[in-house]
Structure formats: structure tokens, C-alpha cells
Motif scaffolding. Sequence first.
Motif, PDB file in Angstrom:
ATOM      1  N   CYS A  17      -2.378   0.768   7.102  1.00 18.16           N
ATOM      2  CA  CYS A  17      -2.986   1.911   6.427  1.00 18.16           C
ATOM      3  C   CYS A  17      -4.462   1.996   6.821  1.00 18.16           C
ATOM      4  O   CYS A  17      -5.004   1.071   7.414  1.00 18.16           O
TER       5      CYS A  17
ATOM      6  N   CYS B 110      -8.071  -2.717   1.848  1.00 25.42           N
ATOM      7  CA  CYS B 110      -6.702  -2.796   1.362  1.00 25.42           C
ATOM      8  C   CYS B 110      -6.030  -3.990   2.038  1.00 25.42           C
ATOM      9  O   CYS B 110      -6.096  -4.151   3.247  1.00 25.42           O
TER      10      CYS B 110
ATOM     11  N   CYS C 236      -6.948   2.704   4.532  1.00 25.08           N
ATOM     12  CA  CYS C 236      -7.885   2.479   3.424  1.00 25.08           C
ATOM     13  C   CYS C 236      -8.713   1.213   3.632  1.00 25.08           C
ATOM     14  O   CYS C 236      -8.225   0.226   4.184  1.00 25.08           O
TER      15      CYS C 236
ATOM     16  N   CYS D 166       0.816  -1.219   0.000  1.00 22.72           N
ATOM     17  CA  CYS D 166       0.000   0.000   0.000  1.00 22.72           C
ATOM     18  C   CYS D 166       0.855   1.278   0.000  1.00 22.72           C
ATOM     19  O   CYS D 166       1.749   1.426   0.833  1.00 22.72           O
TER      20      CYS D 166
ATOM     21  N   ASN E 214      -0.199   4.299   0.722  1.00 20.13           N
ATOM     22  CA  ASN E 214      -0.716   5.340   1.618  1.00 20.13           C
ATOM     23  C   ASN E 214      -0.063   5.289   2.994  1.00 20.13           C
ATOM     24  O   ASN E 214       0.435   4.265   3.415  1.00 20.13           O
TER      25      ASN E 214
ATOM     26  N   ASN F 241      -1.161  -4.188   3.524  1.00 18.62           N
ATOM     27  CA  ASN F 241      -1.179  -2.979   4.328  1.00 18.62           C
ATOM     28  C   ASN F 241      -0.644  -3.131   5.741  1.00 18.62           C
ATOM     29  O   ASN F 241      -0.932  -2.311   6.587  1.00 18.62           O
TER      30      ASN F 241
HETATM   31 ZN   LIG Z   1      -3.895   0.683   2.058  1.00 16.73          ZN
END
Ligand SMILES: [Zn+2]
Length: 447
Positions: free
Chosen positions: A325, A330, A327, A291, A293, A333
Motif C-alpha cells: 500500500c 503502515c 500509506c 491494510c 487500502n 501492508n
Molecule cells: Zn496501508
Amino acid sequence: MHHHTTDHHHIPIRVQDEGSILLGWHPELAAAIRPFAALRPPTVHCQIAMLAIPADMPLQVYEATIGQPPFLIENLSFSDWASLVHVLQSRPEQLEAKIHDLASNIVESCRKAAIENRELNLIIAKAEKIILELHGYDSSHLDTAGHVSFSERAETFSEAYIDRKSLSQVELEYFRKKEAERLSNAHTELTPLMRDAGHKFSRNRPFLPLASSTWTEKAVQHVHNRLWKLDTFNYTAPISVEAYMALAAITDAEVDNCRSAARNGTIYFPATRGGFDGEFPPIAKLEKGKCPNKPLLHQKGIPKFPADLSELKKLWNAGRPYLKCVCLGCEQNFTWFDHMIWYVIGNLEKIDPLAPSDKIKMLEFQALLRTTWRKAILEQISFVFMREYMIKIVNLLTENRRISAAEILDYEDFRYIDFSQWKTEDWDGDQKKNRTNRSSPATTQTD
Ligand SMILES: [Zn+2]
Ligand SMILES: [Zn+2]
């Protein structure tokens, strides 16, 4: 600029250094290591730690075992080097004594490392068999663990063969010295544990984190310092509490607080609350395809009791800080905070790509640990203590499987721990009965 690709775990060498004695040594250490550049260069992490100490200290370390293998330069761990930083910062007058201690212990620690390398699989199998049986799980796959063949490194020639060569005293002494070197280096030849990642939590993977930091530090070289690539998620980075103290300038009082937090089972960043935003690097920076992010820091909860085999295997990460993360949906992550720290130390450009040298990158990284990431380091230290308590209980159980929870509590180290958090009454020999009467676990693990 030196070349540095993410998939290399060796030290980047400048082109202009080619053919010089610096092979395998960090270019920025050139001046400091010149007197002993012919020795086997230590790992990237050790050399980065050497960049974090005063330039004259590597020479002091070299001189402590000069002419007497095993050499400190070749055998100190990352945490050993970092502990020198800690002594230098907190009680500089003891530095010489600290180096002397490391020198007088190095033969023994190399010997132990060689034994561990040879016996680790068997040690883990024996302990897992006991733990699995206590919890009423099948352990028959471990019955043959003792028969797995290891590449055992014994004497190179038989005693009789050497006798018949009628060597002179000088020849014999020289040979014995070389043989001692060979034996002390034997533990560097590890059987790497890169097993199929898809089977991390399959039934027969080892799960007890009994490997020492020395072993882990060697093993992680085989996976380019990506600890998450080893055979289970349960390995912690080979960074001691003293090393964290050195890197992040943590005080003794703060460490005492961490010990209390471990004893009380205090979790500062549970998954149920918002995580801690320390501007951590995206997990994609640790491995392509993950990921991109920004992740937040959380801590694993402390499960009331492992409800199934998969939870029993994850139990050892109770209280452990991790990055995840935010999200939704996801999947690429997750990483343990300490896995990230270890990887970043070997790849400092991930944090500060513009810094003019690795020496400055390391200084900036230490600054980060001392400020923005300090809280996370304190949680990590608390987790190290929680893990120590858990492993101590495993050791007590494997030494004496009939031991009761009351007896465990009687041990000095555990006297002040609030075990109501840990539910150790479930750890006595009466597992099957307890398991059927128990309600479902309070904590779910998410990796
Ligand atoms: Zn993510
Ligand atoms: Zn390279």
C-alpha cells in the motif's frame, strides 16, 4: 448459495448434497466427476482448475489411469491441470498425448514426492550449510539436521510376516496393490511447516527455497492457502510458467521476453519509482487486520551482494513482484504478488463476489489476468526464471563447492546471462576477503 467462510480451505458443500457421494467435491463438478466421485477429491485449486477445462476432460484424465493407482485424478497438481488448459488452447491435437504423458509419469512423480517429503529438511540443511560457509557465516545449527526424525513411511508389514501368512496369489496381488496405493499416498501426509511467524528471519530458520512446487502445494493446505504463513517468505506459489501461460493466455514470444528480462536483470517496477496500479485487492481481503487500502505492484531489486545474513536470506526474492500500500507508516501492508494469486484462486469471491457460480468467477479471474493484471503476470514469469537461475547456481555450488564463477558461467544455461548485474564474482570460494573489501549493498529490502 453455498456456505463459504474465509477460514476454511475445504470445498464448500451444499446442504442438499449431504449424504450424497459428492463429499469433498465441488458442487459445480457434480456431473463431470460422477463416474469417479469415490476417488479422493483433489485440492480446492485442482478442482477450480477442473472448472476451467471442458466438462469432458476430467473423465479423459480419469480414464488414463483407470484401475491402476496412483490415479491421475488424485495426484495431478494445480499446474498439471492448468497445463491441460494450455495445451488445449495452443495445440489441441496434442491433448491426448499430454494426458498420456502425465499418466506414464505419475508413478515416478509420486515416488519423487515421497522421497522429497522425507528428505527435504536434510536437503535444505546441507545446501544452506554450504552457502552459509561460503559467505563466512556460522552454520553449526545445521550440523544435527540429519538427525531430526521424520515420520518415515515404509512397508506396513515386514516381508517375512507376509510370507508366513501363506496368502493365495489373488490375496497377495490384492495386498500388493493396496500397499502400492498406501505408499503412493504417503507423500500427502506432510509435516506442516507452520513455525512461529515472529521468527521468520531469525538466525536458524531455513531460507533456501529448494522445495518443489508439489511439496509447496501440499504444505500450503495446512495454512489455508496463505503461503505467507509458512516458515519463510521465500516460497513461491506452486504455479508453473505453463500454468501462468494458460491462465493469462501468454504466448511463447512473451515468455521468451520474460526469459530475456530475467537474464538481463530487468526490473520494470522498482520500489524507487511509482508502482503499477492494477486495481489489486486490499491486503485486508487476504487476511483480517491488514491494510484496507489499495496496494500497488512493485518488484524487488537485485542486490549487488548480500551485506548480512538477513539479506542473504532475502536474496532469493530478487526481481520478485509484490504488492504494497502507499500509506505512510503502515506496517500490515505487504504481500508477494504470487501469494495473492494463489490465495485468490482458492477464494474467488474476493475478486467477484456477485458472480453466480465459481465457474464464472474463475472465467472472470482469468479475464482479469489476461487484461488488467497481464503485465504483473509477465513480471512474475520473469521472476520465476530469475529464481530458476539462482537455484541452479545453488545446485552447482552444493554439488561442487570449489566451483568458480567462471566455471558456472561456462554452463550452457548461463552462457547468455549478463552476470555483471548479478555480481557472481562474489560467489567463488573466496567470500571472506570479498566481504571485507565490499561497499554497502545498493538495494534494501523492505518487508
Ligand atoms: Zn496501508
Ligand atoms: Zn466450510
